[in-house]
Enzyme design. Structure first.
Site, short mmCIF file in Angstrom:
data_model
loop_
_atom_site.label_atom_id
_atom_site.label_comp_id
_atom_site.label_asym_id
_atom_site.label_seq_id
_atom_site.Cartn_x
_atom_site.Cartn_y
_atom_site.Cartn_z
CB CYS A 112 -0.96 0.00 1.19
SG CYS A 112 -2.07 1.42 1.19
CB CYS A 113 3.57 2.53 2.19
SG CYS A 113 2.79 2.82 3.79
CB CYS A 195 -2.90 6.96 5.93
SG CYS A 195 -2.02 7.30 4.39
CB CYS A 221 5.42 5.33 4.47
SG CYS A 221 6.26 6.86 3.98
S1 SF4 Z 1 -0.15 4.51 5.80
FE1 SF4 Z 1 -1.25 5.21 3.98
S2 SF4 Z 1 -0.04 4.56 2.27
FE2 SF4 Z 1 0.69 3.45 4.06
S3 SF4 Z 1 -0.42 1.50 4.23
FE3 SF4 Z 1 -1.67 2.96 5.32
S4 SF4 Z 1 -3.05 3.93 3.80
FE4 SF4 Z 1 -1.43 2.89 2.73
#
Ligand code: SF4
Length: 225
Positions: A112-113, A195, A221
């Site tokens: 995701c990151c 986030c 991240c």
């Molecule tokens: S912090 Fe943001 S970019 Fe990272 S896994 Fe969570 S939603 Fe995704």
């Protein structure tokens, strides 16, 4: 303006020496040197947790590109603050979006990151000679050795952290003295804001980043590692 002139693209040792020399420079001197050296081919990546680095950077270069990585998971308050700051400074703002590769990788999943932050930043910085960040050594033990200037081998450009030797108190003092707007979640105990699904407020006395990816091993991240 700081009088430092080097062949920075080819000499890592010299970059390290310059970084050390900048320890006694102001953030504006560091930003000024960067935009002068690279003829304004520089961008600033900002989380918009506060707007200190923006206030400093646009005082040096009002047209500087500022990049905000919209992951699709930010707090509504963060998105409103981005808009407030954009209007305040008439920012040359680029807001990135997750690419198609992010589909199927929700918050907390393995990539995701990478697909919502790291990959979009790489695309946004493409063609730049240097990027600026608001990293501070005081952010965490992982960031304790953050240099002011380093070679970003991944993105093949200079990485400049003008606030590397600032403390949280320095940030607060600057916000107060400059009368800067504050992210609305700060007053609710969110002292480090990422986030929404992976950020919680911290208790008095807790480390400001304790609310980021709490109860997991994750501390970064991937933008700075
Ligand atoms: S912090 Fe943001 S970019 Fe990272 S896994 Fe969570 S939603 Fe995704």
């Amino acid at each position: 303006m700081t009088d430092i002139d080097i062949d920075i693209d080819i000499d890592i040792a010299e970059i390290e020496a310059v970084s050390r020399r900048f320890e006694d420079s102001t953030a504006q001197e560091i930003i000024g040197w960067t935009v002068d050296y690279y003829d304004h081919n520089v961008a600033l990546a900002c989380s918009f947790q506060d707007c200190v680095i923006i206030d400093l950077a646009v005082s040096v270069d009002p047209g500087l590109e500022v990049i905000f990585l919209d992951t699709g998971y930010h707090f509504p308050e963060t998105l409103k603050f981005v808009e407030q700051v954009r209007e305040r400074y008439n920012l040359n703002l680029t807001v990135t979006s997750p690419g198609e590769s992010a589909i199927g990788w929700p918050c907390g999943s393995e990539h995701c990151c990478e697909y919502r932050k790291v990959e979009p930043l790489g695309k946004a910085l493409k063609g730049r000679a240097a990027w600026l960040t608001a990293l501070k050594r005081s952010d965490s033990s992982v960031r304790a050795d953050t240099p002011i200037v380093s070679w970003d081998a991944t993105r093949e450009m200079l990485k400049v952290n003008p606030l590397a030797n600032w403390t949280d108190d320095d940030i607060s003092s600057y916000i107060d003295s400059a009368g800067l707007p504050e992210h609305p979640l700060i007053s609710q105990g969110y002292l480090s804001i990422g986030c929404a699904p992976t950020t919680r407020p911290v208790a008095p006395g807790e480390h400001p980043r304790a609310g980021r990816w709490a109860d997991t091993d994750k501390t970064e991240c991937g933008l700075h590692t």
